[in-house]
Design a protein around this motif. Structure first.
Motif, PDB file in Angstrom:
ATOM      1  N   GLU B 103       0.859  -1.190   0.000  1.00  0.00           N
ATOM      2  CA  GLU B 103       0.000   0.000   0.000  1.00  0.00           C
ATOM      3  C   GLU B 103       0.883   1.223   0.000  1.00  0.00           C
ATOM      4  OE1 GLU B 103      -2.962   0.257   3.085  1.00  0.00           O
ATOM      5  OE2 GLU B 103      -3.739  -1.736   2.606  1.00  0.00           O
ATOM      6  N   CYS B 119      14.814   1.826   4.454  1.00  0.00           N
ATOM      7  CA  CYS B 119      14.387   0.469   4.831  1.00  0.00           C
ATOM      8  C   CYS B 119      15.598  -0.157   5.495  1.00  0.00           C
ATOM      9  CB  CYS B 119      13.963  -0.333   3.601  1.00  0.00           C
ATOM     10  SG  CYS B 119      13.695  -2.076   3.968  1.00  0.00           S
ATOM     11  N   THR B 120      15.552  -0.267   6.827  1.00  0.00           N
ATOM     12  CA  THR B 120      16.743  -0.759   7.537  1.00  0.00           C
ATOM     13  C   THR B 120      16.955  -2.260   7.347  1.00  0.00           C
ATOM     14  OG1 THR B 120      15.527  -1.148   9.608  1.00  0.00           O
ATOM     15  CG2 THR B 120      16.571   1.010   9.342  1.00  0.00           C
ATOM     16  N   LEU B 121      15.861  -2.999   7.050  1.00  0.00           N
ATOM     17  CA  LEU B 121      15.959  -4.465   7.004  1.00  0.00           C
ATOM     18  C   LEU B 121      16.275  -5.015   5.611  1.00  0.00           C
ATOM     19  CD1 LEU B 121      12.917  -5.444   9.277  1.00  0.00           C
ATOM     20  CD2 LEU B 121      15.335  -5.452   9.902  1.00  0.00           C
ATOM     21  N   CYS B 122      15.956  -4.255   4.576  1.00  0.00           N
ATOM     22  CA  CYS B 122      16.320  -4.713   3.225  1.00  0.00           C
ATOM     23  C   CYS B 122      16.384  -3.505   2.315  1.00  0.00           C
ATOM     24  CB  CYS B 122      15.390  -5.814   2.716  1.00  0.00           C
ATOM     25  SG  CYS B 122      13.634  -5.596   3.015  1.00  0.00           S
ATOM     26  N   CYS B 124      13.085  -1.999   0.800  1.00  0.00           N
ATOM     27  CA  CYS B 124      11.722  -1.710   0.371  1.00  0.00           C
ATOM     28  C   CYS B 124      11.660  -0.275  -0.143  1.00  0.00           C
ATOM     29  CB  CYS B 124      10.753  -1.890   1.536  1.00  0.00           C
ATOM     30  SG  CYS B 124      10.722  -3.577   2.134  1.00  0.00           S
ATOM     31  N   ASP B 171      10.780   4.186   8.617  1.00  0.00           N
ATOM     32  CA  ASP B 171      11.452   2.923   8.329  1.00  0.00           C
ATOM     33  C   ASP B 171      10.445   2.030   7.612  1.00  0.00           C
ATOM     34  OD1 ASP B 171      12.925   0.619   8.184  1.00  0.00           O
ATOM     35  OD2 ASP B 171      13.518   0.584  10.300  1.00  0.00           O
ATOM     36  N   SER B 172      10.691   1.802   6.329  1.00  0.00           N
ATOM     37  CA  SER B 172       9.756   1.065   5.471  1.00  0.00           C
ATOM     38  C   SER B 172       9.996  -0.430   5.665  1.00  0.00           C
ATOM     39  CB  SER B 172      10.014   1.484   4.018  1.00  0.00           C
ATOM     40  OG  SER B 172       9.146   0.829   3.142  1.00  0.00           O
ATOM     41  N   ASN B 173       9.439  -0.990   6.728  1.00  0.00           N
ATOM     42  CA  ASN B 173       9.824  -2.349   7.120  1.00  0.00           C
ATOM     43  C   ASN B 173       8.764  -3.411   6.846  1.00  0.00           C
ATOM     44  OD1 ASN B 173       8.086  -1.299   9.125  1.00  0.00           O
ATOM     45  ND2 ASN B 173       8.799  -2.851  10.560  1.00  0.00           N
ATOM     46  N   ALA B 174       7.560  -2.998   6.384  1.00  0.00           N
ATOM     47  CA  ALA B 174       6.523  -4.029   6.254  1.00  0.00           C
ATOM     48  C   ALA B 174       5.698  -3.850   4.976  1.00  0.00           C
ATOM     49  CB  ALA B 174       5.649  -4.046   7.507  1.00  0.00           C
ATOM     50  N   ASP B 175       4.430  -3.496   5.091  1.00  0.00           N
ATOM     51  CA  ASP B 175       3.526  -3.571   3.939  1.00  0.00           C
ATOM     52  C   ASP B 175       3.246  -2.242   3.247  1.00  0.00           C
ATOM     53  OD1 ASP B 175       2.780  -6.491   4.025  1.00  0.00           O
ATOM     54  OD2 ASP B 175       2.330  -5.897   6.077  1.00  0.00           O
ATOM     55  N   LEU B 176       3.736  -1.149   3.823  1.00  0.00           N
ATOM     56  CA  LEU B 176       3.552   0.158   3.181  1.00  0.00           C
ATOM     57  C   LEU B 176       4.792   0.511   2.374  1.00  0.00           C
ATOM     58  CD1 LEU B 176       1.963   2.226   6.112  1.00  0.00           C
ATOM     59  CD2 LEU B 176       0.792   1.228   4.149  1.00  0.00           C
ATOM     60  N   ARG B 177       4.575   1.308   1.322  1.00  0.00           N
ATOM     61  CA  ARG B 177       5.696   1.883   0.585  1.00  0.00           C
ATOM     62  C   ARG B 177       5.523   3.393   0.636  1.00  0.00           C
ATOM     63  NH1 ARG B 177       6.874  -2.261   1.612  1.00  0.00           N
ATOM     64  NH2 ARG B 177       7.577  -4.034   0.403  1.00  0.00           N
ATOM     65  N   TYR B 178       6.612   4.105   0.895  1.00  0.00           N
ATOM     66  CA  TYR B 178       6.524   5.530   1.199  1.00  0.00           C
ATOM     67  C   TYR B 178       7.003   6.414   0.058  1.00  0.00           C
ATOM     68  CZ  TYR B 178       5.776   3.805   5.871  1.00  0.00           C
ATOM     69  OH  TYR B 178       5.255   3.154   6.958  1.00  0.00           O
TER      70      TYR B 178
END
Lengths: 108, 213, 94
Positions: B103, B119-122, B124, B171-178
């Motif tokens: 989203e 995105c700290t984890l990958c 995104c 931090d874009s870490n899950a289901d949203l894109r900023y």
């Protein structure tokens, strides 16, 4: 138990926006495209979450590989896990391809 | 080969504006694995060479220009801007963009708040709108430090945020894109939507830079 | 789906170790923040990562943290903040 991908807040170097700009190579674009196709609704052979899990499983080696090489390893392992090809098939294919690329590179 | 030596500096476009084709080859081990996997997938009928080709072409056609058009529309059309901020997915459908399964979350820069995305984890990133993320966005340096010392990172991009303004990191870490909606620069009252779009840089939509007046 | 939290609620990210694929980074674990908004329900990435269905879906929130809560040595301005998405099973009331 911090995974190798969990970088938030760790010490790191300066960002150089000029030097760290990079046009994707054709090779990188192929990996990007393969990933999208394998995950698309038509095939849904794996999910992006599974690819992340594979990359995280690299442990400390996570930091040794450039971005697209990590993606490539994830794809190659996921397709093995899903039984799309066997390890023997992959090994044989790699042998054949390696020979071809070596000849091509020495010729150019 | 490690991450720090992998990136090269290249101009992104030729003088006539065409993207440069980057044919640099990876280490032989990596090229071997990629070719082997691709050929096996093609041999087994999982994907075709034509599909890969089409996918690359499609991705080449998606870049920050699309994001710039969306930002310019929001600057000139209040109703669209409201929709973009409250229901980003439906707003960008006007531009033929489908965000699913993620989203879209659009965050607006104001006189009080400056937003930036990491995105700290990958890595995104709103690829459907901005294309493939820049190399620095995917590197350890940016991912590790953007959440802890955002103002230092911003200064490395030549961006100075006044003291009275809040810096808000996403931090874009899950289901949203900023997507950051940058502030419209002063002195652009006479520009039309198309001219405005030309002012909007990729980095301003990630929030690491402002658009100069 | 029942939502345990609403915008404005004070929450804390649960401080726990969990093996496997997780989308809650270390730097927010144990930290106190405020629910900014409810995003909706999404498949659970912790099981999607193993080829499972991601069911049952988890409620996802956007949580706002003051930077000085996250980092003792934060050098920016006192108002600076950070927002991140946290699934409900990683949150407790604070």
């Amino acid at each position: 138990m911090r995974g190798p991908q969990d970088l938030g807040g760790l010490p790191a170097g300066l960002v150089d926006p000029e030097l760290h700009e990079h046009i994707p190579t054709h090779w990188e674009k192929r990996i990007d495209a393969m990933m999208t196709l394998l995950f698309d609704p038509k095939r849904r052979l794996a999910r992006v979450d599974e690819s992340r899990r594979m990359q995280e499983a690299l442990g400390e080696d996570y930091h040794k590989y450039p971005y697209y090489e990590r993606w490539l390893l994830a794809i190659s392992w996921l397709m093995l896990e899903k039984g799309v090809y066997t390890q023997t098939e992959l090994d044989e294919k790699k042998k054949e391809v390696r020979k071809r690329i070596e000849e091509e590179r020495s010729g150019s | 080969m490690n991450e720090n030596t992998h990136d090269h500096t290249h101009a992104t476009h030729t003088h006539d504006g065409k993207p440069i084709q980057n044919d640099d080859r990876p280490p032989i081990e990596a090229e071997t694995l990629e070719t082997a996997v691709r050929e096996l997938l093609i041999d087994k009928g999982v994907i075709s060479a034509e599909e890969i080709h089409r996918e690359i072409e499609m991705k080449d056609g998606k870049g920050p220009e699309l994001g710039a058009k969306i930002v310019a529309r929001a600057w000139v059309d209040e109703e669209f801007k409201t929709r973009l901020l409250t229901d980003g997915d439906s707003a960008v459908l006007d531009f033929g963009i489908d965000m699913r399964p993620t989203e879209l979350c659009v965050v607006e820069n104001t006189d009080e708040v400056h937003n930036m995305v990491v995105c700290t984890l990958c890595s995104c990133y709103p690829r459907a709108i901005l294309g493939i993320p820049p190399a620095w966005y995917k590197r350890r340096d940016y991912r590790a430090r953007a959440v802890r010392e955002p103002r230092s990172i911003l200064s490395e991009f030549g961006t100075v945020i006044p003291e009275h303004k809040q810096v808000r990191v996403h931090d874009s870490n899950a289901d949203l894109r900023y997507l950051v909606l940058p502030q419209r620069p002063a002195g652009t009252e006479n520009l039309n939507e198309e001219e405005l779009a030309e002012l909007v840089s990729r980095d301003s939509m990630i929030g690491v830079s402002d658009i100069p007046s | 789906m029942d939502r345990r939290f609403k915008p404005g609620d004070k929450v804390r990210v649960i401080q726990r170790s969990q093996p496997g694929h997780v989308r809650t980074p270390m730097y927010v674990r144990g930290k106190a923040g405020v629910i900014e908004r409810v995003v909706g329900s999404f498949p659970n990435p912790e099981t999607l990562a193993y080829g499972q269905s991601g069911l049952p879906y988890k409620i996802l929130y956007r949580v706002n943290f003051m930077q000085k809560e996250l980092w003792d040595d934060y050098e920016g301005k006192p108002d600076d903040s950070l927002e991140i998405e946290i699934y409900e099973h990683w949150l407790e009331a604070n």
